[in-house]
Design an enzyme around this catalytic site. Structure first.
Site, PDB file in Angstrom:
ATOM      1  N   GLY A  49     -23.480  22.520  81.103  1.00  0.00           N
ATOM      2  CA  GLY A  49     -23.564  23.853  81.693  1.00  0.00           C
ATOM      3  C   GLY A  49     -23.788  23.923  83.194  1.00  0.00           C
ATOM      4  O   GLY A  49     -23.347  24.860  83.848  1.00  0.00           O
ATOM      5  N   ASP A 104     -28.507  24.992  84.439  1.00  0.00           N
ATOM      6  CA  ASP A 104     -27.814  26.281  84.484  1.00  0.00           C
ATOM      7  C   ASP A 104     -28.773  27.397  84.069  1.00  0.00           C
ATOM      8  O   ASP A 104     -28.848  28.431  84.696  1.00  0.00           O
ATOM      9  CB  ASP A 104     -26.551  26.273  83.605  1.00  0.00           C
ATOM     10  CG  ASP A 104     -26.816  25.773  82.178  1.00  0.00           C
ATOM     11  OD1 ASP A 104     -27.911  25.226  81.911  1.00  0.00           O
ATOM     12  OD2 ASP A 104     -25.926  25.918  81.336  1.00  0.00           O
ATOM     13  N   ASP A 107     -34.306  28.640  79.099  1.00  0.00           N
ATOM     14  CA  ASP A 107     -34.508  29.685  78.094  1.00  0.00           C
ATOM     15  C   ASP A 107     -35.904  29.483  77.485  1.00  0.00           C
ATOM     16  O   ASP A 107     -36.895  29.936  78.046  1.00  0.00           O
ATOM     17  CB  ASP A 107     -33.363  29.544  77.078  1.00  0.00           C
ATOM     18  CG  ASP A 107     -33.362  30.577  75.974  1.00  0.00           C
ATOM     19  OD1 ASP A 107     -33.999  31.621  76.143  1.00  0.00           O
ATOM     20  OD2 ASP A 107     -32.714  30.353  74.938  1.00  0.00           O
ATOM     21  N   PHE A 156     -27.642  37.032  75.870  1.00  0.00           N
ATOM     22  CA  PHE A 156     -26.724  35.906  76.007  1.00  0.00           C
ATOM     23  C   PHE A 156     -25.743  36.121  77.163  1.00  0.00           C
ATOM     24  O   PHE A 156     -25.130  37.171  77.286  1.00  0.00           O
ATOM     25  CB  PHE A 156     -25.952  35.713  74.691  1.00  0.00           C
ATOM     26  CG  PHE A 156     -25.213  34.419  74.632  1.00  0.00           C
ATOM     27  CD1 PHE A 156     -25.874  33.239  74.337  1.00  0.00           C
ATOM     28  CD2 PHE A 156     -23.850  34.369  74.886  1.00  0.00           C
ATOM     29  CE1 PHE A 156     -25.190  32.029  74.292  1.00  0.00           C
ATOM     30  CE2 PHE A 156     -23.165  33.168  74.844  1.00  0.00           C
ATOM     31  CZ  PHE A 156     -23.827  31.998  74.548  1.00  0.00           C
ATOM     32  N   VAL A 157     -25.617  35.097  78.007  1.00  0.00           N
ATOM     33  CA  VAL A 157     -24.683  35.168  79.140  1.00  0.00           C
ATOM     34  C   VAL A 157     -23.670  34.023  79.088  1.00  0.00           C
ATOM     35  O   VAL A 157     -23.956  32.955  78.540  1.00  0.00           O
ATOM     36  CB  VAL A 157     -25.426  35.136  80.504  1.00  0.00           C
ATOM     37  CG1 VAL A 157     -26.176  36.429  80.749  1.00  0.00           C
ATOM     38  CG2 VAL A 157     -26.368  33.938  80.612  1.00  0.00           C
ATOM     39  N   ASP A 163     -21.156  28.462  78.452  1.00  0.00           N
ATOM     40  CA  ASP A 163     -20.102  28.704  77.464  1.00  0.00           C
ATOM     41  C   ASP A 163     -20.541  29.596  76.313  1.00  0.00           C
ATOM     42  O   ASP A 163     -21.733  29.762  76.053  1.00  0.00           O
ATOM     43  CB  ASP A 163     -19.639  27.373  76.862  1.00  0.00           C
ATOM     44  CG  ASP A 163     -20.674  26.787  75.895  1.00  0.00           C
ATOM     45  OD1 ASP A 163     -21.856  26.692  76.291  1.00  0.00           O
ATOM     46  OD2 ASP A 163     -20.313  26.463  74.756  1.00  0.00           O
TER      47      ASP A 163
HETATM   48  P1  5GP Z   1     -33.932  25.893  76.372  1.00  0.00           P
HETATM   49  O1  5GP Z   1     -34.225  26.855  75.268  1.00  0.00           O
HETATM   50  O2  5GP Z   1     -34.172  24.469  75.942  1.00  0.00           O
HETATM   51  O3  5GP Z   1     -34.638  26.254  77.652  1.00  0.00           O
HETATM   52  O4  5GP Z   1     -32.381  26.021  76.671  1.00  0.00           O
HETATM   53  C1  5GP Z   1     -31.472  25.306  75.886  1.00  0.00           C
HETATM   54  C2  5GP Z   1     -30.053  25.576  76.212  1.00  0.00           C
HETATM   55  O5  5GP Z   1     -29.671  26.769  75.561  1.00  0.00           O
HETATM   56  C3  5GP Z   1     -29.624  25.800  77.656  1.00  0.00           C
HETATM   57  O6  5GP Z   1     -29.491  24.638  78.426  1.00  0.00           O
HETATM   58  C4  5GP Z   1     -28.270  26.450  77.415  1.00  0.00           C
HETATM   59  O7  5GP Z   1     -27.302  25.466  77.168  1.00  0.00           O
HETATM   60  C5  5GP Z   1     -28.518  27.259  76.156  1.00  0.00           C
HETATM   61  N1  5GP Z   1     -28.683  28.682  76.465  1.00  0.00           N
HETATM   62  C6  5GP Z   1     -29.810  29.412  76.484  1.00  0.00           C
HETATM   63  N2  5GP Z   1     -29.552  30.701  76.789  1.00  0.00           N
HETATM   64  C7  5GP Z   1     -28.203  30.781  76.957  1.00  0.00           C
HETATM   65  C8  5GP Z   1     -27.315  31.860  77.292  1.00  0.00           C
HETATM   66  O8  5GP Z   1     -27.691  33.025  77.491  1.00  0.00           O
HETATM   67  N3  5GP Z   1     -25.993  31.539  77.371  1.00  0.00           N
HETATM   68  C9  5GP Z   1     -25.516  30.281  77.158  1.00  0.00           C
HETATM   69  N4  5GP Z   1     -24.195  30.100  77.271  1.00  0.00           N
HETATM   70  N5  5GP Z   1     -26.324  29.256  76.851  1.00  0.00           N
HETATM   71  C10 5GP Z   1     -27.655  29.502  76.751  1.00  0.00           C
END
Ligand code: 5GP
Length: 179
Positions: A49, A104, A107, A156-157, A163
């Site tokens: 990402g 990127d 979350d 979600f973006v 992606d």
């Molecule tokens: P974490 O929850 O470990 O901080 O994030 C895990 C992964 O979830 C991110 O690196 C990303 O790949 C994916 N992710 C979280 N929120 C979004 C979103 O809104 N859009 C997309 N495309 N991926 C997301």
């Protein structure tokens, strides 16, 4: 620049235009340059990402630096413990270097926490996180990102490297899922 796009089975609305993203990256670059002046820095870009953000951020930085790319592979283990994650591609020596993890989006914070653990075990001198997007309301991690492009709501973006089921990574802008 389209106000709406359709990817697979979902519709997304324009959220952040390219000029806004670029202006914010320029400001982040300035901040990083000041903070890391004269230090040995390695940027670790988290694939897939962060590829587009990393490219634009690196081009905006006027400083000596190293770049490496890493990927967290997750797979279902045979045991009931669930998902096992491991690091692939950390081929640079990060011992005693200042590491900046380039993400990127942060979350829940799980990915960054896992990376922190791994970087610490490799002897990094300091570790900070630079993320384009931060979903603060979803965050439950240990490591709060120091450099944040945009704090965004828990929606979600896609686009700008991110992606939806592998679609939309090449889009120049960021789009948000339309409910
Ligand atoms: P974490 O929850 O470990 O901080 O994030 C895990 C992964 O979830 C991110 O690196 C990303 O790949 C994916 N992710 C979280 N929120 C979004 C979103 O809104 N859009 C997309 N495309 N991926 C997301």
């Amino acid at each position: 620049m389209k106000p709406e796009i359709r990817l697979i089975d979902k519709t997304f609305s324009l959220y952040l235009a390219e000029d806004k993203i670029m202006a914010r990256i320029a400001a982040l670059a300035k901040e990083l340059q000041q903070d890391y002046l004269g230090r040995e820095v390695i940027f670790l870009s988290v694939l897939n990402g962060a590829f587009m953000f990393t490219s634009d951020l690196m081009k905006s930085l006027d400083m000596n630096l190293e770049i490496s790319f890493i990927k967290l592979a997750s797979y279902q283990g045979t045991k009931t413990s669930g998902v096992v994650r491991e690091l692939i591609g950390l081929n640079k020596d990060i011992k005693d270097k200042h590491v900046i993890i380039v993400e990127d989006i942060v979350d829940t914070g799980t990915t960054v926490d896992k990376l922190m653990e791994l970087m610490e075990s490799h002897g990094a001198k300091s570790i900070e996180v630079c993320t384009l997007l931060f979903k603060e309301s979803a965050f439950a991690g240990q490591k709060i990102p120091k450099y944040v492009g945009f704090e965004i709501p828990n929606k979600f973006v896609v686009g700008y490297g991110l992606d939806y089921d592998e679609a939309g990574r090449n889009i120049k802008e960021l789009y948000q899922l339309k409910e």
